[in-house]
Write a protein that holds these residues in place. Structure first.
Motif, PDB file in Angstrom:
ATOM      1  N   ARG A   1       0.786  -1.226  -0.021  1.00 19.36           N
ATOM      2  CA  ARG A   1       0.022   0.235  -0.018  1.00 19.36           C
ATOM      3  C   ARG A   1       0.891   1.213   0.029  1.00 19.36           C
ATOM      4  O   ARG A   1       0.549   2.265  -1.084  1.00 19.36           O
ATOM      5  CB  ARG A   1      -0.887  -0.074   1.166  1.00 19.36           C
ATOM      6  CG  ARG A   1      -1.822   1.236   1.374  1.00 19.36           C
ATOM      7  CD  ARG A   1      -2.752   1.204   2.635  1.00 19.36           C
ATOM      8  NE  ARG A   1      -3.510   2.382   2.779  1.00 19.36           N
ATOM      9  CZ  ARG A   1      -4.413   2.529   3.534  1.00 19.36           C
ATOM     10  NH1 ARG A   1      -4.559   1.467   4.471  1.00 19.36           N
ATOM     11  NH2 ARG A   1      -5.088   3.539   3.700  1.00 19.36           N
TER      12      ARG A   1
ATOM     13  N   LEU B   1       2.583   1.590  -3.528  1.00 20.25           N
ATOM     14  CA  LEU B   1       1.456   2.181  -4.487  1.00 20.25           C
ATOM     15  C   LEU B   1       0.969   3.735  -4.420  1.00 20.25           C
ATOM     16  O   LEU B   1       1.013   4.662  -5.276  1.00 20.25           O
ATOM     17  CB  LEU B   1       0.320   1.175  -4.534  1.00 20.25           C
ATOM     18  CG  LEU B   1       0.493   0.033  -4.842  1.00 20.25           C
ATOM     19  CD1 LEU B   1      -0.831  -0.968  -4.719  1.00 20.25           C
ATOM     20  CD2 LEU B   1       1.017  -0.172  -6.349  1.00 20.25           C
ATOM     21  N   MET B   2       1.210   4.105  -2.932  1.00 18.07           N
ATOM     22  CA  MET B   2       0.802   5.559  -2.639  1.00 18.07           C
ATOM     23  C   MET B   2       1.996   6.415  -3.093  1.00 18.07           C
ATOM     24  O   MET B   2       1.803   7.232  -3.683  1.00 18.07           O
ATOM     25  CB  MET B   2       0.374   5.751  -1.075  1.00 18.07           C
ATOM     26  CG  MET B   2      -0.804   5.088  -0.734  1.00 18.07           C
ATOM     27  SD  MET B   2      -1.141   5.115   1.072  1.00 18.07           S
ATOM     28  CE  MET B   2      -1.698   6.591   1.259  1.00 18.07           C
TER      29      MET B   2
ATOM     30  N   GLY C   1       1.824   6.758  -6.606  1.00 12.56           N
ATOM     31  CA  GLY C   1       0.726   7.664  -7.001  1.00 12.56           C
ATOM     32  C   GLY C   1       1.498   8.946  -7.040  1.00 12.56           C
ATOM     33  O   GLY C   1       0.887   9.892  -7.868  1.00 12.56           O
TER      34      GLY C   1
ATOM     35  N   ALA D   1       3.578   9.792  -9.840  1.00 13.45           N
ATOM     36  CA  ALA D   1       2.774   9.918 -10.906  1.00 13.45           C
ATOM     37  C   ALA D   1       2.252  11.321 -11.138  1.00 13.45           C
ATOM     38  O   ALA D   1       2.154  11.930 -12.259  1.00 13.45           O
ATOM     39  CB  ALA D   1       1.847   8.848 -11.184  1.00 13.45           C
ATOM     40  N   GLY D   2       1.642  11.762 -10.061  1.00 12.69           N
ATOM     41  CA  GLY D   2       0.835  12.858 -10.002  1.00 12.69           C
ATOM     42  C   GLY D   2       1.894  13.947 -10.190  1.00 12.69           C
ATOM     43  O   GLY D   2       1.651  15.013 -11.055  1.00 12.69           O
TER      44      GLY D   2
ATOM     45  N   SER E   1       8.349  15.133  -5.687  1.00 10.29           N
ATOM     46  CA  SER E   1       7.570  14.257  -4.930  1.00 10.29           C
ATOM     47  C   SER E   1       8.277  13.455  -3.762  1.00 10.29           C
ATOM     48  O   SER E   1       7.478  12.987  -2.828  1.00 10.29           O
ATOM     49  CB  SER E   1       7.242  12.779  -5.968  1.00 10.29           C
ATOM     50  OG  SER E   1       8.361  12.159  -6.239  1.00 10.29           O
TER      51      SER E   1
ATOM     52  N   SER F   1       5.901  13.041  -0.494  1.00 13.36           N
ATOM     53  CA  SER F   1       5.657  11.845   0.064  1.00 13.36           C
ATOM     54  C   SER F   1       6.209  11.487   1.744  1.00 13.36           C
ATOM     55  O   SER F   1       5.602  10.877   2.417  1.00 13.36           O
ATOM     56  CB  SER F   1       6.507  10.596  -0.568  1.00 13.36           C
ATOM     57  OG  SER F   1       6.124  10.699  -2.008  1.00 13.36           O
TER      58      SER F   1
END
Length: 99
Positions: free
Chosen positions: A3, A6-7, A10, A13-14, A48, A52
């Motif tokens: 999880r 994947l976060m 994400g 990717a954004g 990112s 994050s």
């Protein structure tokens, strides 16, 4: 753990989409020569990473607890196996007979 990964992907990717849009709109420099693709990816990574770090703090703590628990279980299994090997290797002595 999955999880968290994947976060994190994400968020990257954004940031990649946002960076790509800013570079191609001309608000952010395009890089040098043919390095435009690498420039966009590196810039997205730089953007990112701190996002994050802040946003996924609780999820990262949860993932690290899972890793610690898994390591502790592995250590316990290794110790249990070592104990069994020690018992198997111990010399067998015959009981003393009373005369």
């Amino acid at each position: 753990m999955l999880r968290y990964t994947l976060m994190r992907l994400g968020i990257f990717a954004g940031c990649l989409v946002l960076t790509w849009g800013l570079v191609y709109s001309g608000l952010v420099p395009r890089g040098l020569g043919d390095s435009n693709g690498i420039w966009v990816v590196l810039l997205a990574l730089v953007i990112s990473a701190p996002i994050s770090f802040v946003v996924l703090r609780k999820e990262r703590d949860r993932a690290s607890l899972q890793v610690v628990e898994r390591v502790e279980r592995m250590k316990a299994n290794v110790e249990a196996n070592r104990s069994q090997e020690d018992l198997a290797d111990a010399p067998v002595t015959a009981p003393h007979q009373a005369s």
